[in-house]
Design a protein around this motif. Structure first.
Motif, mmCIF file in Angstrom:
data_model
loop_
_atom_site.group_PDB
_atom_site.id
_atom_site.type_symbol
_atom_site.label_atom_id
_atom_site.label_comp_id
_atom_site.label_asym_id
_atom_site.label_seq_id
_atom_site.Cartn_x
_atom_site.Cartn_y
_atom_site.Cartn_z
ATOM 1 N N ILE A 73 31.819 27.647 38.600
ATOM 2 C CA ILE A 73 32.067 29.082 38.788
ATOM 3 C C ILE A 73 32.061 29.768 37.429
ATOM 4 C CG2 ILE A 73 33.739 30.813 39.542
ATOM 5 C CD1 ILE A 73 34.639 28.961 41.726
ATOM 6 N N VAL A 74 31.283 30.826 37.331
ATOM 7 C CA VAL A 74 31.202 31.600 36.096
ATOM 8 C C VAL A 74 31.692 33.003 36.432
ATOM 9 C CG1 VAL A 74 29.692 32.310 34.213
ATOM 10 C CG2 VAL A 74 29.210 30.214 35.456
ATOM 11 N N THR A 75 32.757 33.417 35.769
ATOM 12 C CA THR A 75 33.391 34.662 36.199
ATOM 13 C C THR A 75 33.593 35.668 35.073
ATOM 14 O OG1 THR A 75 35.329 35.589 37.337
ATOM 15 C CG2 THR A 75 35.753 33.762 35.851
ATOM 16 N N PRO A 76 33.419 36.927 35.386
ATOM 17 C CA PRO A 76 33.868 37.961 34.443
ATOM 18 C C PRO A 76 35.368 38.163 34.626
ATOM 19 C CG PRO A 76 32.850 38.996 36.352
ATOM 20 C CD PRO A 76 32.792 37.503 36.581
ATOM 21 N N GLU A 77 35.987 38.862 33.694
ATOM 22 C CA GLU A 77 37.393 39.246 33.863
ATOM 23 C C GLU A 77 37.444 40.758 34.039
ATOM 24 O OE1 GLU A 77 40.628 37.364 31.578
ATOM 25 O OE2 GLU A 77 41.083 39.387 30.860
ATOM 26 N N TYR A 78 37.995 41.171 35.145
ATOM 27 C CA TYR A 78 38.196 42.599 35.403
ATOM 28 C C TYR A 78 39.685 42.847 35.596
ATOM 29 C CZ TYR A 78 33.155 43.025 36.411
ATOM 30 O OH TYR A 78 31.783 43.017 36.329
ATOM 31 N N ALA A 79 40.248 43.716 34.774
ATOM 32 C CA ALA A 79 41.666 44.067 34.887
ATOM 33 C C ALA A 79 42.545 42.816 34.992
ATOM 34 C CB ALA A 79 41.895 44.998 36.081
ATOM 35 N N HIS A 80 42.244 41.879 34.117
ATOM 36 C CA HIS A 80 43.015 40.624 33.982
ATOM 37 C C HIS A 80 42.928 39.705 35.194
ATOM 38 C CE1 HIS A 80 45.756 42.005 30.437
ATOM 39 N NE2 HIS A 80 44.480 42.288 30.266
ATOM 40 N N GLY A 81 41.984 39.934 36.087
ATOM 41 C CA GLY A 81 41.783 39.021 37.214
ATOM 42 C C GLY A 81 40.309 38.663 37.289
ATOM 43 N N THR A 82 39.935 37.933 38.333
ATOM 44 C CA THR A 82 38.514 37.683 38.536
ATOM 45 C C THR A 82 37.915 38.902 39.241
ATOM 46 O OG1 THR A 82 36.915 36.048 39.292
ATOM 47 C CG2 THR A 82 38.715 36.526 40.790
ATOM 48 N N SER A 83 36.637 38.843 39.551
ATOM 49 C CA SER A 83 35.999 40.002 40.192
ATOM 50 C C SER A 83 36.294 40.018 41.693
ATOM 51 C CB SER A 83 34.488 39.949 39.979
ATOM 52 O OG SER A 83 33.947 38.820 40.625
ATOM 53 N N GLY A 84 36.232 41.193 42.283
ATOM 54 C CA GLY A 84 36.392 41.311 43.735
ATOM 55 C C GLY A 84 35.314 40.536 44.475
ATOM 56 N N VAL A 85 34.133 40.499 43.905
ATOM 57 C CA VAL A 85 33.008 39.771 44.514
ATOM 58 C C VAL A 85 33.375 38.298 44.712
ATOM 59 C CG1 VAL A 85 30.674 38.912 44.011
ATOM 60 C CG2 VAL A 85 31.238 41.310 43.614
ATOM 61 N N LEU A 86 33.932 37.710 43.670
ATOM 62 C CA LEU A 86 34.282 36.291 43.744
ATOM 63 C C LEU A 86 35.494 36.072 44.637
ATOM 64 C CD1 LEU A 86 33.172 33.700 42.645
ATOM 65 C CD2 LEU A 86 34.518 34.036 40.599
ATOM 66 N N LYS A 87 36.471 36.956 44.517
ATOM 67 C CA LYS A 87 37.672 36.806 45.357
ATOM 68 C C LYS A 87 37.289 36.889 46.831
ATOM 69 C CE LYS A 87 42.205 36.832 46.227
ATOM 70 N NZ LYS A 87 42.309 37.111 47.633
ATOM 71 N N ASN A 88 36.405 37.805 47.148
ATOM 72 C CA ASN A 88 35.953 37.952 48.536
ATOM 73 C C ASN A 88 35.265 36.668 49.017
ATOM 74 O OD1 ASN A 88 35.408 39.560 50.921
ATOM 75 N ND2 ASN A 88 33.272 39.590 50.253
ATOM 76 N N ALA A 89 34.401 36.121 48.169
ATOM 77 C CA ALA A 89 33.712 34.875 48.543
ATOM 78 C C ALA A 89 34.728 33.756 48.770
ATOM 79 C CB ALA A 89 32.718 34.486 47.451
ATOM 80 N N LEU A 90 35.737 33.684 47.912
ATOM 81 C CA LEU A 90 36.742 32.629 48.069
ATOM 82 C C LEU A 90 37.505 32.798 49.376
ATOM 83 C CD1 LEU A 90 38.128 32.360 44.416
ATOM 84 C CD2 LEU A 90 36.566 30.813 45.570
ATOM 85 N N GLU A 91 37.775 34.031 49.747
ATOM 86 C CA GLU A 91 38.484 34.251 51.020
ATOM 87 C C GLU A 91 37.664 33.717 52.199
ATOM 88 O OE1 GLU A 91 39.520 38.417 51.056
ATOM 89 O OE2 GLU A 91 40.829 38.161 49.319
ATOM 90 N N TRP A 92 36.349 33.906 52.144
ATOM 91 C CA TRP A 92 35.504 33.357 53.210
ATOM 92 C C TRP A 92 35.484 31.830 53.165
ATOM 93 C CZ3 TRP A 92 34.334 35.831 57.356
ATOM 94 C CH2 TRP A 92 34.026 37.196 57.347
ATOM 95 N N MET A 93 35.683 31.270 51.976
ATOM 96 C CA MET A 93 35.607 29.804 51.843
ATOM 97 C C MET A 93 36.876 29.110 52.310
ATOM 98 S SD MET A 93 33.896 29.286 48.150
ATOM 99 C CE MET A 93 32.812 30.536 47.518
ATOM 100 N N VAL A 94 37.989 29.834 52.343
ATOM 101 C CA VAL A 94 39.266 29.196 52.700
ATOM 102 C C VAL A 94 39.152 28.527 54.063
ATOM 103 C CG1 VAL A 94 41.683 29.620 53.307
ATOM 104 C CG2 VAL A 94 40.686 30.764 51.331
ATOM 105 N N GLY A 95 38.712 29.283 55.058
ATOM 106 C CA GLY A 95 38.699 28.793 56.435
ATOM 107 C C GLY A 95 37.736 27.647 56.665
#
Ligand SMILES: Cc1cc2nc3c(=O)[nH]c(=O)nc-3n(C[C@H](O)[C@H](O)[C@H](O)COP(=O)(O)O)c2cc1C
Length: 184
Positions: A73-95
């Protein structure tokens, strides 16, 4: 030996995408890195859709994840977190659960001198709760505009550090395979 590469930035001139492209070029058979193409096309995570009408694009992402031996995983830092794009993908991956026990290496490239360390810490926590086997040391690339030329990572010390990280990922994949074969 398939590694799935995911980039958290959708920008055409993304520094992180440049790092991921360069990384793909470092792989030699039998290792290969496929860059996941779906992240910008995923709908926002919706548990109703997940339960009743899983989007094809999500099913395809989960299938590629399931077929991979490891993830980079290669991530930018936005406002001290990861990007919404990646967070959204991870949410789909949880299930789907495909990332559980899978070796995952983290890289972050930032224009700042901190190199995206907070995005990595944030990602590490999320991936750990998802059951991924996150490598203890990631690679932070500070002041990345100085290290990327014409869409490629060109800074030799950073490329060497990237190779070390890939070696660690390969080692973790080999260990995971050995463990899996012990169960058969
Ligand atoms: C909305 C926004 C927030 C940002 N926040 C951070 C931050 O918290 N830490 C950091 O190191 N860089 C931050 N940056 C700078 C990014 O590191 C820089 O834009 C980087 O190029 C983004 O990655 P990319 O080139 O792969 O798109 C921010 C940039 C934007 C546009």
């Amino acid at each position: 030996m398939r590694i799935l590469g995911m980039c958290g930035s959708l920008r055409a001139r993304s520094l992180n995408a440049a790092v991921l492209r360069t990384t793909a070029g470092l792989f030699t058979p039998p290792w290969e890195l496929t860059i996941e193409p779906s992240l910008g096309r995923l709908p926002f995570f919706n548990a109703d859709e997940e339960q009743y009408a899983l989007p094809d694009v999500v099913a395809e992402l989960r299938a590629r994840l399931g077929e991979s031996d490891g993830v980079l995983i290669v991530t930018p830092e936005y406002a001290h977190g990861t990007s919404g794009v990646l967070k959204n993908a991870l949410e789909w991956m949880v299930g789907g659960g495909e990332i559980a026990n899978k070796p995952v290496a983290l890289v972050s490239a930032s224009t700042a001198s901190t190199g995206g360390n907070r995005a990595q810490a944030w990602l590490r926590e999320t991936l750990t709760v998802m059951g991924a086997n996150v490598l203890p040391d990631g690679l932070e690339i500070p002041l990345a505009t100085r290290k990327i030329t014409d869409g490629r990572l060109t800074d030799e010390p950073t490329i060497a550090a990237l190779r070390d990280l890939l070696d660690s990922l390969a080692q973790a994949v080999a260990e995971a395979r050995a463990q899996a074969s012990n169960f058969i």
